[in-house]
Design an enzyme around this catalytic site. Structure first.
Site, PDB file in Angstrom:
ATOM      1  CE  LYS A   1      -3.841  -2.336   2.356  1.00 28.61           C
ATOM      2  NZ  LYS A   1      -4.750  -2.330   3.527  1.00 28.61           N
TER       3      LYS A   1
ATOM      4  CE1 TYR B   1      -9.202  -3.323   0.518  1.00 26.79           C
ATOM      5  CE2 TYR B   1      -8.402  -1.243  -0.357  1.00 26.79           C
ATOM      6  CZ  TYR B   1      -8.177  -2.420   0.329  1.00 26.79           C
ATOM      7  OH  TYR B   1      -6.929  -2.695   0.854  1.00 26.79           O
TER       8      TYR B   1
ATOM      9  CG  PHE C   1     -13.306   1.383   7.377  1.00 31.70           C
ATOM     10  CD1 PHE C   1     -12.759   0.805   6.238  1.00 31.70           C
ATOM     11  CD2 PHE C   1     -14.023   0.569   8.252  1.00 31.70           C
ATOM     12  CE1 PHE C   1     -12.905  -0.540   5.971  1.00 31.70           C
ATOM     13  CE2 PHE C   1     -14.179  -0.789   7.993  1.00 31.70           C
ATOM     14  CZ  PHE C   1     -13.624  -1.345   6.848  1.00 31.70           C
TER      15      PHE C   1
ATOM     16  NE  ARG D   1      -6.262 -12.444   4.969  1.00 31.85           N
ATOM     17  CZ  ARG D   1      -6.952 -11.304   5.023  1.00 31.85           C
ATOM     18  NH1 ARG D   1      -6.865 -10.418   4.038  1.00 31.85           N
ATOM     19  NH2 ARG D   1      -7.714 -11.033   6.039  1.00 31.85           N
TER      20      ARG D   1
ATOM     21  CB  THR E   1      -7.513  -6.700   9.407  1.00 28.50           C
ATOM     22  OG1 THR E   1      -7.891  -7.788   8.572  1.00 28.50           O
ATOM     23  CG2 THR E   1      -7.912  -5.390   8.759  1.00 28.50           C
TER      24      THR E   1
ATOM     25  NE  ARG F   1      -2.190  -6.048   7.025  1.00 30.93           N
ATOM     26  CZ  ARG F   1      -3.330  -6.572   6.567  1.00 30.93           C
ATOM     27  NH1 ARG F   1      -3.931  -7.555   7.229  1.00 30.93           N
ATOM     28  NH2 ARG F   1      -3.870  -6.120   5.447  1.00 30.93           N
TER      29      ARG F   1
ATOM     30  CG  ASN G   1      -3.614  -2.611   7.013  1.00 30.97           C
ATOM     31  OD1 ASN G   1      -3.540  -2.052   5.919  1.00 30.97           O
ATOM     32  ND2 ASN G   1      -4.603  -3.435   7.322  1.00 30.97           N
TER      33      ASN G   1
ATOM     34  CG  HIS H   1      -4.959  -6.278  -0.552  1.00 27.88           C
ATOM     35  ND1 HIS H   1      -6.195  -6.313   0.054  1.00 27.88           N
ATOM     36  CD2 HIS H   1      -5.017  -7.161  -1.583  1.00 27.88           C
ATOM     37  CE1 HIS H   1      -6.965  -7.183  -0.598  1.00 27.88           C
ATOM     38  NE2 HIS H   1      -6.283  -7.708  -1.600  1.00 27.88           N
TER      39      HIS H   1
ATOM     40  CD  GLU I   1      -8.519  -9.123  -3.878  1.00 27.37           C
ATOM     41  OE1 GLU I   1      -7.375  -9.574  -3.640  1.00 27.37           O
ATOM     42  OE2 GLU I   1      -9.345  -8.892  -2.977  1.00 27.37           O
TER      43      GLU I   1
HETATM   44  P1  DAT Z   1      -7.707  -7.133   5.147  1.00 23.44           P
HETATM   45  O1  DAT Z   1      -6.913  -6.025   4.499  1.00 23.44           O
HETATM   46  O2  DAT Z   1      -6.950  -7.758   6.276  1.00 23.44           O
HETATM   47  O3  DAT Z   1      -8.232  -8.142   4.148  1.00 23.44           O
HETATM   48  P2  DAT Z   1     -10.411  -6.045   5.212  1.00 23.44           P
HETATM   49  O4  DAT Z   1     -10.581  -6.629   3.850  1.00 23.44           O
HETATM   50  O5  DAT Z   1     -11.448  -6.354   6.231  1.00 23.44           O
HETATM   51  O6  DAT Z   1      -8.992  -6.452   5.836  1.00 23.44           O
HETATM   52  O7  DAT Z   1     -10.304  -4.460   5.101  1.00 23.44           O
HETATM   53  C1  DAT Z   1      -9.588  -3.871   4.053  1.00 23.44           C
HETATM   54  C2  DAT Z   1      -8.787  -2.722   4.601  1.00 23.44           C
HETATM   55  O8  DAT Z   1      -9.657  -1.743   5.116  1.00 23.44           O
HETATM   56  C3  DAT Z   1      -7.856  -3.082   5.764  1.00 23.44           C
HETATM   57  O9  DAT Z   1      -6.635  -3.608   5.327  1.00 23.44           O
HETATM   58  C4  DAT Z   1      -7.707  -1.761   6.429  1.00 23.44           C
HETATM   59  C5  DAT Z   1      -9.065  -1.110   6.238  1.00 23.44           C
HETATM   60  N1  DAT Z   1      -9.904  -1.329   7.424  1.00 23.44           N
HETATM   61  C6  DAT Z   1     -10.521  -2.472   7.779  1.00 23.44           C
HETATM   62  N2  DAT Z   1     -11.188  -2.337   8.922  1.00 23.44           N
HETATM   63  C7  DAT Z   1     -10.998  -1.039   9.291  1.00 23.44           C
HETATM   64  C8  DAT Z   1     -11.418  -0.249  10.383  1.00 23.44           C
HETATM   65  N3  DAT Z   1     -12.202  -0.763  11.343  1.00 23.44           N
HETATM   66  N4  DAT Z   1     -11.021   1.030  10.435  1.00 23.44           N
HETATM   67  C9  DAT Z   1     -10.234   1.567   9.480  1.00 23.44           C
HETATM   68  N5  DAT Z   1      -9.799   0.880   8.419  1.00 23.44           N
HETATM   69  C10 DAT Z   1     -10.163  -0.405   8.332  1.00 23.44           C
HETATM   70 MG    MG Z   2      -9.626  -7.950   2.638  1.00 27.33          MG
END
Ligand code: DAT
Ligand code: MG
Length: 168
Positions: A27, A67, A75, A103, A109, A120, A130, A133, A144
């Protein structure tokens, strides 16, 4: 005869399992913090095979699409803004169970819950920054990969180390 057929099926099943692919992306914060090499190193050192990689400043449209599943979350606007704030490094990695193991290499996450030793867990602090991805399932990985890469950009090659990473 049956034994030969079974062993052929076994070999084919094994080769197919080793061909699983995942979409990994450094990222904008990972790029700005100079962590690209370190992150790639983790996947290389594990024994996974790099299939595609590029460096690009992604459009908001592409990121909204990437996304899309999270579009209703509070968010989401901040996430798209962050992800489009600078260049990213999208990649495709291949190997046995690479989606799930990828993962594990990433960590949780929220970096606060990520174990030390994970990307992470070692390299970032907040969920909204974080640094990396990784696809969460084989199906989402396929989606994706198709979103970020053309078929021609996925390179077909055999790493010299392959027979030392996988059993015969
Ligand atoms: P991951 O990236 O572990 O697959 P995700 O798909 O649930 O997690 O979310 C995508 C991204 O969105 C994640 O890397 C960071 C952001 N994100 C997720 N939950 C969040 C939150 N509660 N507050 C802020 N950003 C968040
Ligand atoms: Mg995800």
């Amino acid at each position: 005869m049956i034994g030969t057929i079974l062993s052929i099926f076994y070999v084919i099943a094994r080769i197919m399992a080793n061909n699983e692919r995942t979409f990994i992306m450094v990222k904008p914060d990972g790029v700005q913090r100079g962590l690209v090499g370190k992150i790639i190193k983790r996947f290389e050192a594990k024994g996974f095979k790099l299939v595609a990689l590029k460096f690009q400043w992604a459009s908001e449209d592409l990121l909204k699409n990437h996304y899309a599943d999270l579009s209703a979350r509070p968010f989401f606007p901040g996430l798209v803004k962050y992800m489009s704030s600078g260049p990213v490094v999208p990649m495709v990695w291949e190997g046995l169970n690479v989606v799930k193991t990828g993962r594990v290499l990433l960590g949780e996450t929220n970096p606060a819950n990520s174990a030390p030793g994970t990307i992470r867990g070692d390299l970032c602090v907040q969920v909204g920054r974080n640094i990396i991805h990784g696809s969460d399932a084989v199906e989402s990985a396929k989606k994706e990969i198709a979103l970020w890469f053309t078929e021609k950009e996925l390179v077909n090659w055999k790493p010299a180390q392959e027979s030392w990473v996988y059993e015969d």
